[in-house]
Design an enzyme around this catalytic site. Structure first.
Site, PDB file in Angstrom:
ATOM      1  N   ASP A   8       5.809  -7.288 -40.458  1.00 23.79           N
ATOM      2  CA  ASP A   8       6.791  -6.396 -39.850  1.00 23.79           C
ATOM      3  C   ASP A   8       6.164  -5.728 -38.619  1.00 23.79           C
ATOM      4  O   ASP A   8       4.948  -5.632 -38.511  1.00 23.79           O
ATOM      5  CB  ASP A   8       7.199  -5.344 -40.889  1.00 23.79           C
ATOM      6  CG  ASP A   8       8.210  -4.336 -40.370  1.00 23.79           C
ATOM      7  OD1 ASP A   8       9.117  -4.725 -39.599  1.00 23.79           O
ATOM      8  OD2 ASP A   8       8.096  -3.152 -40.732  1.00 23.79           O
ATOM      9  N   ASP A  10       7.540  -2.379 -37.027  1.00 26.57           N
ATOM     10  CA  ASP A  10       7.634  -0.912 -37.037  1.00 26.57           C
ATOM     11  C   ASP A  10       6.829  -0.320 -38.190  1.00 26.57           C
ATOM     12  O   ASP A  10       7.076  -0.624 -39.350  1.00 26.57           O
ATOM     13  CB  ASP A  10       9.090  -0.476 -37.133  1.00 26.57           C
ATOM     14  CG  ASP A  10       9.945  -1.115 -36.043  1.00 26.57           C
ATOM     15  OD1 ASP A  10       9.400  -1.463 -34.989  1.00 26.57           O
ATOM     16  OD2 ASP A  10      11.156  -1.275 -36.269  1.00 26.57           O
ATOM     17  N   ASP A 114       6.324  -2.092 -44.364  1.00 28.51           N
ATOM     18  CA  ASP A 114       6.184  -0.715 -44.840  1.00 28.51           C
ATOM     19  C   ASP A 114       7.352  -0.282 -45.720  1.00 28.51           C
ATOM     20  O   ASP A 114       7.291   0.757 -46.357  1.00 28.51           O
ATOM     21  CB  ASP A 114       6.018   0.263 -43.670  1.00 28.51           C
ATOM     22  CG  ASP A 114       7.219   0.274 -42.744  1.00 28.51           C
ATOM     23  OD1 ASP A 114       7.666  -0.821 -42.349  1.00 28.51           O
ATOM     24  OD2 ASP A 114       7.698   1.364 -42.404  1.00 28.51           O
TER      25      ASP A 114
END
Length: 145
Positions: A8, A10, A114
Site C-alpha cells: 500500500d 498511504d 496499514d
C-alpha cells in the site's frame, strides 16, 4: 516462482497523515487538502520505506507491486501517485503501480497495508501484513519477517 507482494502507499510508503496535518496547519479551513494540486507528489516517505522496498524489489524471491486505492476527492491522485513512484523507484517501477478501490481482487501471497478492511483488504486471499500493528510496527519488522 516468485511470490507476489503488494504494498500500500498511504501510511506504508508515504506519510499521508503528516502531509494532511501540515496542509491543515497552513490552511485550517481546507476541507480536503488531498484534493489540492501537488499534495500526493510532495508527500514524504515513511521512515525506512524506501530502503526496505529497494531490498525487496531487488530480491529474487519476490515480485513487488504497489497496490493503492484512489482518493475520490482528488482525480489528480492517479497521476501524482505515479509521479511519486517514479521519483523514488524510477520509471521502470511505474509499471508495477496498481490503483484499485478493491484490493481484495488482487491475487498474491502478501499484502502490506496499514488497514485491515475498508478497501477489500479483508477479502485478500493471501497473507495480510498489518503495517503499524504490534507485530509489524515499522519497516524493520516487515523486512525481518
Amino acid at each position: 516462482m516468485k511470490k507476489i507482494v503488494y504494498v500500500d502507499m498511504d501510511e506504508v510508503l508515504v506519510n499521508f497523515n503528516k502531509g494532511y496535518l501540515d496542509a491543515i496547519e497552513i490552511n485550517p479551513t481546507m476541507k480536503y487538502p488531498q484534493a489540492e494540486y501537488g499534495f500526493w507528489v510532495n508527500l514524504e516517505p515513511v521512515e525506512g520505506a524506501i530502503s526496505a522496498m529497494k531490498d525487496v524489489i531487488s530480491s529474487e524471491k519476490y515480485d513487488v507491486y504497489i497496490l493503492t486505492a484512489p482518493s475520490i476527492h482528488n482525480p489528480l491522485c492517479y497521476a501524482e501517485k505515479r509521479v511519486w513512484i517514479e521519483k523514488y523507484f524510477g520509471l521502470d517501477f511505474v509499471n508495477k503501480l496498481i490503483i484499485s478501490p478493491n484490493k481484495g481482487l488482487s491475487k498474491g501471497e502478501y499484502l502490506i497495508d496499514d488497514n485491515i478492511n475498508g478497501k477489500g483488504q479483508e477479502n485478500f486471499e493471501g497473507e495480510l501484513i498489518h503495517f503499524t500493528s504490534k507485530k509489524f510496527p515499522d519497516w524493520v519488522s516487515v523486512r525481518n519477517y
